[in-house]
Write a protein that holds these residues in place. Structure first.
Motif, PDB file in Angstrom:
ATOM      1  N   THR A  23     -11.579  83.563  -8.106  1.00 54.49           N
ATOM      2  CA  THR A  23     -11.655  83.169  -9.509  1.00 54.49           C
ATOM      3  C   THR A  23     -12.576  84.146 -10.221  1.00 54.49           C
ATOM      4  N   LEU A  24     -12.086  84.740 -11.287  1.00 50.45           N
ATOM      5  CA  LEU A  24     -12.884  85.628 -12.132  1.00 50.45           C
ATOM      6  C   LEU A  24     -13.198  84.903 -13.428  1.00 50.45           C
ATOM      7  N   TYR A  25     -14.440  84.974 -13.855  1.00 54.37           N
ATOM      8  CA  TYR A  25     -14.872  84.391 -15.125  1.00 54.37           C
ATOM      9  C   TYR A  25     -15.099  85.553 -16.084  1.00 54.37           C
ATOM     10  N   VAL A  81     -10.764  82.109 -17.484  1.00 56.64           N
ATOM     11  CA  VAL A  81     -10.877  81.885 -16.051  1.00 56.64           C
ATOM     12  C   VAL A  81      -9.566  82.365 -15.437  1.00 56.64           C
ATOM     13  N   LEU A  82      -9.657  83.411 -14.626  1.00 54.98           N
ATOM     14  CA  LEU A  82      -8.489  84.005 -13.984  1.00 54.98           C
ATOM     15  C   LEU A  82      -8.506  83.614 -12.514  1.00 54.98           C
ATOM     16  N   ILE A  83      -7.471  82.898 -12.071  1.00 58.26           N
ATOM     17  CA  ILE A  83      -7.381  82.421 -10.690  1.00 58.26           C
ATOM     18  C   ILE A  83      -6.259  83.165  -9.993  1.00 58.26           C
ATOM     19  N   SER A  88      -6.149  87.487   2.523  1.00 58.21           N
ATOM     20  CA  SER A  88      -7.531  87.829   2.878  1.00 58.21           C
ATOM     21  C   SER A  88      -7.653  89.331   3.072  1.00 58.21           C
ATOM     22  N   GLY A  89      -8.720  89.890   2.619  1.00 63.80           N
ATOM     23  CA  GLY A  89      -8.960  91.307   2.804  1.00 63.80           C
ATOM     24  C   GLY A  89      -8.307  92.204   1.777  1.00 63.80           C
ATOM     25  N   GLU A  90      -7.491  91.655   0.902  1.00 63.21           N
ATOM     26  CA  GLU A  90      -6.835  92.469  -0.124  1.00 63.21           C
ATOM     27  C   GLU A  90      -7.485  92.203  -1.478  1.00 63.21           C
ATOM     28  N   ARG A  91      -8.724  92.643  -1.603  1.00 59.67           N
ATOM     29  CA  ARG A  91      -9.499  92.400  -2.820  1.00 59.67           C
ATOM     30  C   ARG A  91      -9.323  93.486  -3.880  1.00 59.67           C
ATOM     31  N   GLY A  92      -8.756  94.608  -3.499  1.00 62.38           N
ATOM     32  CA  GLY A  92      -8.656  95.751  -4.399  1.00 62.38           C
ATOM     33  C   GLY A  92      -8.067  95.449  -5.768  1.00 62.38           C
ATOM     34  N   PRO A  93      -6.914  94.813  -5.845  1.00 65.05           N
ATOM     35  CA  PRO A  93      -6.332  94.537  -7.162  1.00 65.05           C
ATOM     36  C   PRO A  93      -7.191  93.617  -8.023  1.00 65.05           C
ATOM     37  N   VAL A  94      -7.809  92.613  -7.411  1.00 61.96           N
ATOM     38  CA  VAL A  94      -8.660  91.693  -8.175  1.00 61.96           C
ATOM     39  C   VAL A  94      -9.902  92.433  -8.664  1.00 61.96           C
ATOM     40  N   ARG A 112     -17.478  86.439  -9.933  1.00 65.25           N
ATOM     41  CA  ARG A 112     -16.369  86.279  -8.987  1.00 65.25           C
ATOM     42  C   ARG A 112     -16.739  85.204  -7.990  1.00 65.25           C
ATOM     43  N   VAL A 113     -15.792  84.323  -7.713  1.00 62.71           N
ATOM     44  CA  VAL A 113     -15.962  83.304  -6.680  1.00 62.71           C
ATOM     45  C   VAL A 113     -14.756  83.407  -5.760  1.00 62.71           C
ATOM     46  N   GLU A 114     -15.007  83.481  -4.462  1.00 59.69           N
ATOM     47  CA  GLU A 114     -13.912  83.587  -3.500  1.00 59.69           C
ATOM     48  C   GLU A 114     -14.024  82.448  -2.491  1.00 59.69           C
TER      49      GLU A 114
END
Length: 122
Positions: A23-25, A81-83, A88-94, A112-114
């Motif tokens: 989740t991105l704020y 709020v972007l959900i 797992s492990g593919e954080r690059g695009p976010v 960021r909350v993961e």
């Protein structure tokens, strides 16, 4: 004793989650003044979010609050709020979306909350 050792062994062998929810704020207050307007959000979603997250996302409008460490005051601002659910492990695009928001709108940071996803079904 054997049962306890077996339980500990099984717990340590549990498979890691295959997906996470990030989740991105995205604060909309521009530090230099003003607010990210709806048209700028539409453009950002079309040219950045959709491009980096083609598998899908959820965007929710809200109001966020945070404490200004300089003044001690609580500041509120419109927030998106972007959900995103992703492997797992593919954080690059976010991460690319978070960096782009911060750069484009002069933000100091993007919260960021993961969280691990234990049950994902479509």
């Amino acid at each position: 004793m054997r049962a306890l050792a077996l339980a500990a062994l099984l717990a340590s062998c549990a498979a890691p989650p295959t997906h996470v929810q990030t989740t991105l704020y995205l604060g909309r207050a521009i530090p230099a003044g003003g607010v990210v307007d709806d048209r700028a959000v539409e453009v950002f979603v079309a040219d950045t979010v959709a491009r980096h997250l083609p598998a899908g996302f959820t965007l929710i409008a809200g109001t966020g609050g945070w404490r200004d460490t300089g003044t001690g005051r609580t500041i509120t601002e419109p927030t998106l709020v972007l959900i995103v659910l992703h492997p797992s492990g593919e954080r690059g695009p976010v991460e690319a979306v978070a960096r782009a928001w911060a750069e484009r709108f002069g933000q100091q940071s993007v919260l960021r909350v993961e969280l691990p996803v234990s049950d994902l079904r479509f």
